[in-house]
Design a protein around this motif. Structure first.
Motif, PDB file in Angstrom:
ATOM      1  N   ARG A   1      45.770  62.601  30.187  1.00  0.00           N
ATOM      2  CA  ARG A   1      47.171  62.875  29.826  1.00  0.00           C
ATOM      3  C   ARG A   1      47.517  62.180  28.515  1.00  0.00           C
ATOM      4  O   ARG A   1      47.002  61.112  28.196  1.00  0.00           O
ATOM      5  N   GLY A   2      48.417  62.785  27.766  1.00  0.00           N
ATOM      6  CA  GLY A   2      48.705  62.313  26.428  1.00  0.00           C
ATOM      7  C   GLY A   2      49.592  61.077  26.354  1.00  0.00           C
ATOM      8  O   GLY A   2      49.534  60.333  25.370  1.00  0.00           O
ATOM      9  N   GLU A   3      50.399  60.839  27.386  1.00  0.00           N
ATOM     10  CA  GLU A   3      51.323  59.712  27.303  1.00  0.00           C
ATOM     11  C   GLU A   3      50.580  58.377  27.365  1.00  0.00           C
ATOM     12  O   GLU A   3      49.530  58.262  27.978  1.00  0.00           O
ATOM     13  N   ARG A   4      51.156  57.371  26.715  1.00  0.00           N
ATOM     14  CA  ARG A   4      50.554  56.038  26.723  1.00  0.00           C
ATOM     15  C   ARG A   4      50.874  55.338  28.036  1.00  0.00           C
ATOM     16  O   ARG A   4      52.015  55.305  28.462  1.00  0.00           O
ATOM     17  N   GLU A   5      49.861  54.774  28.633  1.00  0.00           N
ATOM     18  CA  GLU A   5      50.029  54.044  29.895  1.00  0.00           C
ATOM     19  C   GLU A   5      49.516  52.620  29.650  1.00  0.00           C
ATOM     20  O   GLU A   5      48.322  52.360  29.711  1.00  0.00           O
ATOM     21  N   TYR A   6      50.444  51.727  29.339  1.00  0.00           N
ATOM     22  CA  TYR A   6      50.059  50.376  28.940  1.00  0.00           C
ATOM     23  C   TYR A   6      49.437  49.591  30.084  1.00  0.00           C
ATOM     24  O   TYR A   6      48.648  48.685  29.863  1.00  0.00           O
ATOM     25  N   ILE A   7      49.782  49.937  31.303  1.00  0.00           N
ATOM     26  CA  ILE A   7      49.073  49.425  32.473  1.00  0.00           C
ATOM     27  C   ILE A   7      49.236  50.456  33.590  1.00  0.00           C
ATOM     28  O   ILE A   7      50.326  51.002  33.800  1.00  0.00           O
ATOM     29  N   THR A   8      48.155  50.756  34.279  1.00  0.00           N
ATOM     30  CA  THR A   8      48.236  51.720  35.363  1.00  0.00           C
ATOM     31  C   THR A   8      48.898  51.089  36.584  1.00  0.00           C
ATOM     32  O   THR A   8      48.884  49.864  36.753  1.00  0.00           O
ATOM     33  N   HIS A   9      49.467  51.912  37.426  1.00  0.00           N
ATOM     34  CA  HIS A   9      50.091  51.408  38.655  1.00  0.00           C
ATOM     35  C   HIS A   9      49.051  50.699  39.527  1.00  0.00           C
ATOM     36  O   HIS A   9      49.335  49.650  40.124  1.00  0.00           O
ATOM     37  N   ALA A  10      47.846  51.268  39.576  1.00  0.00           N
ATOM     38  CA  ALA A  10      46.807  50.675  40.420  1.00  0.00           C
ATOM     39  C   ALA A  10      46.441  49.276  39.944  1.00  0.00           C
ATOM     40  O   ALA A  10      46.280  48.353  40.756  1.00  0.00           O
ATOM     41  N   LEU A  11      46.313  49.091  38.640  1.00  0.00           N
ATOM     42  CA  LEU A  11      45.937  47.778  38.122  1.00  0.00           C
ATOM     43  C   LEU A  11      47.067  46.767  38.303  1.00  0.00           C
ATOM     44  O   LEU A  11      46.835  45.621  38.700  1.00  0.00           O
ATOM     45  N   ARG A  12      48.279  47.189  38.022  1.00  0.00           N
ATOM     46  CA  ARG A  12      49.417  46.269  38.221  1.00  0.00           C
ATOM     47  C   ARG A  12      49.508  45.839  39.681  1.00  0.00           C
ATOM     48  O   ARG A  12      49.688  44.650  39.983  1.00  0.00           O
ATOM     49  N   ASP A  13      49.340  46.776  40.594  1.00  0.00           N
ATOM     50  CA  ASP A  13      49.421  46.439  42.018  1.00  0.00           C
ATOM     51  C   ASP A  13      48.270  45.520  42.437  1.00  0.00           C
ATOM     52  O   ASP A  13      48.432  44.696  43.339  1.00  0.00           O
TER      53      ASP A  13
ATOM     54  N   LEU B   1      38.826  48.182  36.836  1.00  0.00           N
ATOM     55  CA  LEU B   1      39.161  46.788  37.119  1.00  0.00           C
ATOM     56  C   LEU B   1      39.989  46.673  38.393  1.00  0.00           C
ATOM     57  O   LEU B   1      39.753  45.784  39.226  1.00  0.00           O
ATOM     58  N   ALA B   2      40.933  47.585  38.582  1.00  0.00           N
ATOM     59  CA  ALA B   2      41.740  47.577  39.813  1.00  0.00           C
ATOM     60  C   ALA B   2      40.840  47.728  41.037  1.00  0.00           C
ATOM     61  O   ALA B   2      41.030  47.061  42.061  1.00  0.00           O
ATOM     62  N   TRP B   3      39.841  48.601  40.932  1.00  0.00           N
ATOM     63  CA  TRP B   3      38.913  48.807  42.049  1.00  0.00           C
ATOM     64  C   TRP B   3      38.130  47.527  42.329  1.00  0.00           C
ATOM     65  O   TRP B   3      37.965  47.123  43.477  1.00  0.00           O
ATOM     66  N   LEU B   4      37.640  46.873  41.282  1.00  0.00           N
ATOM     67  CA  LEU B   4      36.868  45.640  41.450  1.00  0.00           C
ATOM     68  C   LEU B   4      37.698  44.525  42.081  1.00  0.00           C
ATOM     69  O   LEU B   4      37.194  43.716  42.866  1.00  0.00           O
ATOM     70  N   LEU B   5      38.972  44.477  41.744  1.00  0.00           N
ATOM     71  CA  LEU B   5      39.849  43.420  42.252  1.00  0.00           C
ATOM     72  C   LEU B   5      40.205  43.606  43.718  1.00  0.00           C
ATOM     73  O   LEU B   5      40.687  42.668  44.371  1.00  0.00           O
ATOM     74  N   THR B   6      39.945  44.791  44.243  1.00  0.00           N
ATOM     75  CA  THR B   6      40.319  45.067  45.633  1.00  0.00           C
ATOM     76  C   THR B   6      39.146  45.446  46.528  1.00  0.00           C
ATOM     77  O   THR B   6      39.282  45.474  47.749  1.00  0.00           O
ATOM     78  N   ASP B   7      37.981  45.721  45.959  1.00  0.00           N
ATOM     79  CA  ASP B   7      36.808  46.096  46.744  1.00  0.00           C
ATOM     80  C   ASP B   7      36.215  44.858  47.422  1.00  0.00           C
ATOM     81  O   ASP B   7      35.910  43.865  46.746  1.00  0.00           O
ATOM     82  N   PRO B   8      36.024  44.869  48.746  1.00  0.00           N
ATOM     83  CA  PRO B   8      35.526  43.679  49.453  1.00  0.00           C
ATOM     84  C   PRO B   8      34.180  43.175  48.944  1.00  0.00           C
ATOM     85  O   PRO B   8      33.970  41.966  48.820  1.00  0.00           O
TER      86      PRO B   8
END
Length: 451
Positions: A130-142, A333-340
């Motif tokens: 998608r073209g819009e800028r996403e400075y941080i994804t919802h998944a990473l912030r959460d 990174l979000a996946w790594l921070l939450t994967d057991p």
């Protein structure tokens, strides 16, 4: 079984980075050169090692052949393939240690989580392309919010730790471009300030971090920003406890123009994550956390959080607001921070590095050298003469970093060397030999001019 430690085929396989012949050759060379795989160690059979690594026997045969040709291995008719005794290595009858680089805290790839599944998860991000800028994804912030030391107004994913630190430092510089800077500190922080043309006033530290009175003095002298590391500080290794944060916040309270950059360079590898002055001055703090050493430099992601105003200032400074970190890397990174499994791998790495640091400090203490490095990836070694100590170590094949690189101004501290704990081997006898060499090198030696 390998001599000197409870090492075996599985131990070796776990420390091989990659599965090509070149990967195996480079990994074995590193283990032998550092002394972790000592002379006389018997390697697994080709078939056994191929099965452990999930590779073909031909790959192992090629790697073993190259290592024999390079003088690292030898094959005996009845004794199998073993590590050869190499000139200057531990146990060769000399005091030398071959090519041991303690100058930089280089993370060990074998201790980092596998990025394969994480990157596959990154490709599944819903906003991909998608073209819009996403400075941080919802998944990473959460994913990062539960581990953050305060409730931030705004969040931003930047590139690696160096870029995140530089951006936060630039965003918190005041009109005087005069920084109150913890002393000693990481060389990379000093380099960033020099590039920005900032003036630096040192804020002395004790075992609990920056001293409030030293900060007060720097601010009285015109400093209009404050930069420090809240945890696993480089090079001292301290964490700033809550009582000290309260004292520092009290000093800053009467100076509303002073902004603060908190640089968490160790990230999840810090044993004690510490806290933040933002608990007391939320509108005036940017907090940066780096993830490069934890997950590898190719992930290239750090997090900056703080007040909305300051985060927007960082966004504006990064290529005029056009620079955005890849959503694939953010989601990975979000996946790594939450994967057991990834969490467990980071826990193991944190413990491994801490044990290496603790073992060296204990060995040095037995030789009458006190090092206070309670956390982090370095040991801060007191010496009589930095230049002479570096020369002595270089003569033994050991590379270290001069403490002068951590000083805001030369001559403000007693001489020290900065030693990385990440590359230290596991064997107790090797650490003891290294401690002997360090203790000898730490003693006063004549400088080349005096000699």
């Amino acid at each position: 079984m390998y001599p000197g430690a409870n090492l075996g085929p599985a131990w070796l396989a776990a420390r091989i980075v990659g599965r090509t012949p070149k990967n195996i050759i480079e990994s074995v060379m590193r283990l032998v050169d550092s002394g972790e795989l000592p002379a006389g160690s018997q390697l697994p059979t080709v078939r056994q090692f191929a099965a452990l690594m999930h590779i073909s026997s031909a790959t192992v045969v090629e790697a073993w052949a190259n290592l024999r040709a390079s003088g690292y291995l030898e094959t005996k008719r009845r004794g199998g393939t073993i590590v050869r005794q190499r000139p200057g290595s531990i146990g060769s009858g000399t005091s030398g240690i071959v090519r041991l680089d303690l100058s930089q805290a280089v993370a060990r790839p074998e201790l980092q989580p596998d990025l394969g599944a994480a990157l596959m998860a990154g490709l599944q991000v819903a906003t991909l392309h998608r073209g819009e800028r996403e400075y941080i994804t919802h998944a990473l912030r959460d994913a990062v919010m539960p581990t953050w030391p305060f409730k931030a107004e705004a969040w931003l994913a930047a590139a690696g730790g160096a870029e995140g630190n530089y951006s936060a430092i630039a965003a918190t510089l005041g009109p005087n471009r005069h920084v109150a800077l913890e002393h000693p500190t990481s060389p990379s922080i000093i380099e960033a300030l020099e590039k920005l043309g900032a003036r630096m006033s040192p804020v002395a530290c004790d075992r609990d971090g920056p001293l409030p009175q030293a900060l007060e003095t720097a601010l009285e002298n015109g400093a209009d920003s404050f930069i420090y590391q809240p945890c696993a500080q480089t090079p001292l290794g301290h964490v700033v406890p809550p009582y000290r944060l309260t004292e520092l916040a009290s000093v800053l309270q009467s100076r509303p123009q002073v902004l603060v950059a908190e640089l968490d360079t160790a990230g999840p590898l810090a044993c004690d994550p510490g806290s933040s002055i933002a608990l007391y001055l939320p509108a005036r703090v940017l907090y940066v956390r780096a993830y490069c050493k934890t997950y590898g430099i190719d992930l290239k992601t750090s997090i900056i959080a703080g007040s909305q105003t300051l985060v927007e200032r960082v966004i504006g400074l990064r290529s005029g607001g056009y620079s955005v970190t890849s959503r694939i890397l953010q989601t990975a990174l979000a996946w790594l921070l939450t994967d057991p499994q990834s969490i467990a791998a980071v826990d193991r790495a944190r413990h491994y590095y801490a044990q290496r640091r603790i073992s060296l400090i204990a060995a040095l203490r037995q030789r009458g050298i006190e090092c206070h490095s309670p956390d982090g990836l370095f040991v801060w070694l007191p010496v009589e003469n930095e230049e002479a100590a570096l020369l002595r170590l270089a003569g033994q094949g050991i590379e270290a970093s001069s403490g002068i690189r951590c000083r805001v101004f030369p001559g403000q501290l007693e001489p020290h060397l900065r030693l990385s704990a990440t590359t230290l081997p596991e064997q107790a006898d090797f650490v003891d030999t290294l401690a002997d060499v360090l203790a000898e090198s730490a003693q006063r030696q004549p400088t080349p001019e005096a000699a």
